[in-house]
Design an enzyme around this catalytic site. Structure first.
Site, PDB file in Angstrom:
ATOM      1  N   HIS A  16       0.824  -1.207   0.000  1.00  0.00           N
ATOM      2  CA  HIS A  16       0.000   0.000   0.000  1.00  0.00           C
ATOM      3  C   HIS A  16       0.862   1.263   0.000  1.00  0.00           C
ATOM      4  O   HIS A  16       1.621   1.496   0.943  1.00  0.00           O
ATOM      5  CB  HIS A  16      -0.880  -0.035   1.251  1.00  0.00           C
ATOM      6  CG  HIS A  16      -1.816   1.121   1.393  1.00  0.00           C
ATOM      7  ND1 HIS A  16      -1.779   1.982   2.468  1.00  0.00           N
ATOM      8  CD2 HIS A  16      -2.832   1.544   0.600  1.00  0.00           C
ATOM      9  CE1 HIS A  16      -2.733   2.872   2.340  1.00  0.00           C
ATOM     10  NE2 HIS A  16      -3.393   2.637   1.224  1.00  0.00           N
ATOM     11  N   ARG A  17       0.754   2.049  -1.038  1.00  0.00           N
ATOM     12  CA  ARG A  17       1.555   3.280  -1.231  1.00  0.00           C
ATOM     13  C   ARG A  17       3.057   2.974  -1.223  1.00  0.00           C
ATOM     14  O   ARG A  17       3.871   3.834  -0.897  1.00  0.00           O
ATOM     15  CB  ARG A  17       1.259   4.335  -0.161  1.00  0.00           C
ATOM     16  CG  ARG A  17      -0.203   4.669   0.020  1.00  0.00           C
ATOM     17  CD  ARG A  17      -0.390   5.814   1.013  1.00  0.00           C
ATOM     18  NE  ARG A  17      -1.746   5.855   1.529  1.00  0.00           N
ATOM     19  CZ  ARG A  17      -2.158   6.603   2.534  1.00  0.00           C
ATOM     20  NH1 ARG A  17      -1.306   7.416   3.133  1.00  0.00           N
ATOM     21  NH2 ARG A  17      -3.420   6.569   2.947  1.00  0.00           N
ATOM     22  N   GLU A  43       0.102  -0.689  -4.653  1.00  0.00           N
ATOM     23  CA  GLU A  43      -0.999   0.274  -4.769  1.00  0.00           C
ATOM     24  C   GLU A  43      -0.415   1.675  -4.662  1.00  0.00           C
ATOM     25  O   GLU A  43       0.367   1.972  -3.747  1.00  0.00           O
ATOM     26  CB  GLU A  43      -2.009   0.050  -3.637  1.00  0.00           C
ATOM     27  CG  GLU A  43      -3.285   0.875  -3.759  1.00  0.00           C
ATOM     28  CD  GLU A  43      -3.289   2.208  -3.013  1.00  0.00           C
ATOM     29  OE1 GLU A  43      -4.294   2.918  -3.092  1.00  0.00           O
ATOM     30  OE2 GLU A  43      -2.272   2.569  -2.364  1.00  0.00           O
ATOM     31  N   ASP A  45      -1.425   6.098  -5.558  1.00  0.00           N
ATOM     32  CA  ASP A  45      -2.542   7.023  -5.789  1.00  0.00           C
ATOM     33  C   ASP A  45      -2.164   8.044  -6.857  1.00  0.00           C
ATOM     34  O   ASP A  45      -1.073   8.621  -6.795  1.00  0.00           O
ATOM     35  CB  ASP A  45      -2.861   7.791  -4.503  1.00  0.00           C
ATOM     36  CG  ASP A  45      -3.127   6.861  -3.335  1.00  0.00           C
ATOM     37  OD1 ASP A  45      -4.203   6.256  -3.297  1.00  0.00           O
ATOM     38  OD2 ASP A  45      -2.237   6.726  -2.462  1.00  0.00           O
ATOM     39  N   HIS A  58      -0.959  10.937  -2.418  1.00  0.00           N
ATOM     40  CA  HIS A  58      -2.215  10.569  -1.772  1.00  0.00           C
ATOM     41  C   HIS A  58      -3.079  11.762  -1.383  1.00  0.00           C
ATOM     42  O   HIS A  58      -4.256  11.834  -1.710  1.00  0.00           O
ATOM     43  CB  HIS A  58      -1.941   9.724  -0.523  1.00  0.00           C
ATOM     44  CG  HIS A  58      -3.194   9.361   0.218  1.00  0.00           C
ATOM     45  ND1 HIS A  58      -3.774  10.185   1.165  1.00  0.00           N
ATOM     46  CD2 HIS A  58      -4.013   8.293   0.110  1.00  0.00           C
ATOM     47  CE1 HIS A  58      -4.879   9.630   1.614  1.00  0.00           C
ATOM     48  NE2 HIS A  58      -5.059   8.478   0.989  1.00  0.00           N
ATOM     49  N   GLU A 118      -4.776   3.733  -7.876  1.00  0.00           N
ATOM     50  CA  GLU A 118      -6.006   4.348  -7.369  1.00  0.00           C
ATOM     51  C   GLU A 118      -6.192   5.739  -7.960  1.00  0.00           C
ATOM     52  O   GLU A 118      -5.333   6.608  -7.837  1.00  0.00           O
ATOM     53  CB  GLU A 118      -5.987   4.444  -5.837  1.00  0.00           C
ATOM     54  CG  GLU A 118      -7.319   5.029  -5.365  1.00  0.00           C
ATOM     55  CD  GLU A 118      -7.453   5.264  -3.875  1.00  0.00           C
ATOM     56  OE1 GLU A 118      -6.662   4.719  -3.085  1.00  0.00           O
ATOM     57  OE2 GLU A 118      -8.380   6.020  -3.525  1.00  0.00           O
ATOM     58  N   LYS A 120      -7.416   8.919  -7.447  1.00  0.00           N
ATOM     59  CA  LYS A 120      -7.762   9.613  -6.197  1.00  0.00           C
ATOM     60  C   LYS A 120      -8.499  10.894  -6.545  1.00  0.00           C
ATOM     61  O   LYS A 120      -7.918  11.818  -7.122  1.00  0.00           O
ATOM     62  CB  LYS A 120      -6.451   9.871  -5.450  1.00  0.00           C
ATOM     63  CG  LYS A 120      -6.587  10.443  -4.090  1.00  0.00           C
ATOM     64  CD  LYS A 120      -7.447   9.642  -3.151  1.00  0.00           C
ATOM     65  CE  LYS A 120      -6.726   8.641  -2.294  1.00  0.00           C
ATOM     66  NZ  LYS A 120      -7.680   7.804  -1.521  1.00  0.00           N
ATOM     67  N   ASP A 240       0.405  -1.852   4.598  1.00  0.00           N
ATOM     68  CA  ASP A 240       1.546  -0.914   4.679  1.00  0.00           C
ATOM     69  C   ASP A 240       2.841  -1.644   4.979  1.00  0.00           C
ATOM     70  O   ASP A 240       3.905  -1.044   4.888  1.00  0.00           O
ATOM     71  CB  ASP A 240       1.327   0.062   5.855  1.00  0.00           C
ATOM     72  CG  ASP A 240       0.233   1.072   5.602  1.00  0.00           C
ATOM     73  OD1 ASP A 240       0.044   1.449   4.444  1.00  0.00           O
ATOM     74  OD2 ASP A 240      -0.409   1.478   6.580  1.00  0.00           O
TER      75      ASP A 240
HETATM   76  O1  G3P Z   1      -6.746   1.104  -2.150  1.00  0.00           O
HETATM   77  C1  G3P Z   1      -7.300   1.224  -0.912  1.00  0.00           C
HETATM   78  C2  G3P Z   1      -6.765   2.385  -0.130  1.00  0.00           C
HETATM   79  O2  G3P Z   1      -5.596   2.892  -0.695  1.00  0.00           O
HETATM   80  C3  G3P Z   1      -7.789   3.448  -0.034  1.00  0.00           C
HETATM   81  O3  G3P Z   1      -7.495   4.376   0.917  1.00  0.00           O
HETATM   82  O4  G3P Z   1      -6.842   6.585   1.602  1.00  0.00           O
HETATM   83  O5  G3P Z   1      -5.136   4.790   1.522  1.00  0.00           O
HETATM   84  O6  G3P Z   1      -5.993   5.741  -0.583  1.00  0.00           O
HETATM   85  P1  G3P Z   1      -6.305   5.413   0.850  1.00  0.00           P
HETATM   86 MG    MG Z   2      -4.972   4.568  -2.069  1.00  0.00          MG
END
Ligand code: G3P
Ligand code: MG
Length: 245
Positions: A16-17, A43, A45, A58, A118, A120, A240
Site C-alpha cells: 500500500h503506497r 498500490e 494514488d 495521496h 487508485e 484519487k 503498509d
Molecule cells: O486502495 C485502498 C486504499 O488505498 C484506499 O485508501 O486513503 O489509503 O488511498 P487510501
Molecule cells: Mg490509495
C-alpha cells in the site's frame, strides 16, 4: 507463511503506497524498496496537476508529504517538480522528486510489478479528466494491461474507465459494507471490490465472492489476521507492511 498460494486459490498481498513503514509513500524509492522486499503487487494514488499531468500522491494538499503547501491541483507540474517528497520522512530521502505517473509506470514495468493504481478524486476534482489523462498515458506507454488494475472510490471515474477501455480491470473501493453490490456490479462491472477490512464480515465476503468478484481488503497491518481473512474468501490484502507478512 506462504503468501503466494494457499490451499484453494492464489492469495496475494499488495504493498500500500509502497512501503510507508520504511520509505516515503508514493515515491520511486518506496516502489523500489517494496519490490526489493518481495512485493509483486503495489498500490499507488494518482491525481492531476493544474496543467493536467497525472502525478502520484495521496493527499489533497502538499503539506504532509512534500516540502510545499496548499492544494496539489492548484500547482503546475513545474511547481511540483521543485518540491522535495522525501525530506519530511527522513533526511536520507531528501532530494526525492515529486513522481509523475509516466515514470512510475516505467518503474513498475522494469520491476515487473502489478500496479493497482487508485484514481484519487477529491470532491473538487473532475473524474472524467483524470480518467482520460491516465488512460492516454497507459496507451502511450504500452503498459501491459494484465499488470494493471484501476481502482477508485469514485463510481463516476470507474464508469468512465469502462466506457473508454472496457478491457482494463476496474476495482471499486468502499469503506462501507452496504455500498450496494448489485448497483456496482451493473454500473461498473468490476474485476474486484476493495473493502475496508474493518467492515468485512463472512456474509459480505460470501456475497462478493458469490458474484464472481475478486475481494481485496485495505489497509490491513496485522499479519496474524491474514490467514483468517484469506479463509473468509479475501483474495488480496493491501498492507503498509508487506515485509512483515
Ligand atoms: O486502495 C485502498 C486504499 O488505498 C484506499 O485508501 O486513503 O489509503 O488511498 P487510501
Ligand atoms: Mg490509495
Amino acid at each position: 507463511m506462504d503468501i503466494s498460494v494457499n490451499t484453494e486459490s492464489q492469495k496475494l498481498l499488495t504493498a500500500h503506497r509502497g512501503i510507508p513503514s520504511q520509505a516515503p509513500e508514493n515515491t520511486l524509492s518506496g516502489i523500489r524498496l517494496a519490490a526489493q522486499l518481495g512485493a509483486r503487487w503495489i498500490e499507488l494514488d494518482t491525481q492531476l496537476s493544474k496543467d493536467r499531468t497525472p502525478v502520484v500522491m495521496h493527499d489533497e494538499t502538499l503539506d504532509r508529504t512534500t516540502s510545499g503547501s496548499g492544494l496539489l491541483r492548484e500547482k503546475t507540474l513545474d511547481e511540483l517538480r521543485m518540491l522535495d517528497t522525501g525530506e519530511w520522512y527522513k533526511p536520507e530521502y531528501s532530494g526525492e522528486l515529486f513522481p509523475v505517473l509516466e515514470e512510475v509506470l516505467e518503474e513498475c514495468k522494469k520491476l515487473d510489478l502489478t500496479l493497482n493504481l487508485e484514481l484519487k478524486l477529491y470532491p473538487a476534482c473532475d473524474p472524467a479528466a483524470l480518467v482520460e489523462r491516465v488512460i492516454e498515458l497507459i496507451q502511450e506507454n504500452e503498459f501491459p494491461l494484465e499488470k494493471l488494475l484501476l481502482s477508485s472510490f469514485s463510481r463516476d471515474a470507474l464508469i468512465r474507465c469502462r466506457e473508454l477501455m472496457p478491457q482494463l480491470r476496474r476495482g471499486f473501493i468502499s469503506e462501507e459494507a452496504d455500498f450496494g453490490l448489485n448497483g456496482v456490479l451493473k454500473e461498473i462491472d468490476p474485476y474486484s471490490i476493495h473493502l475496508d477490512h474493518r467492515v468485512l464480515t463472512p456474509e459480505i465476503a460470501r456475497d462478493i465472492k458469490g458474484a464472481g468478484t475478486v475481494l481485496a481488503i485495505w489497509t490491513m497491518n496485522e499479519p496474524e489476521k491474514a490467514e483468517s481473512f484469506f479463509n473468509m474468501g479475501v483474495d488480496n490484502i493491501i498492507t503498509d507492511m508487506i515485509d512483515q507478512f
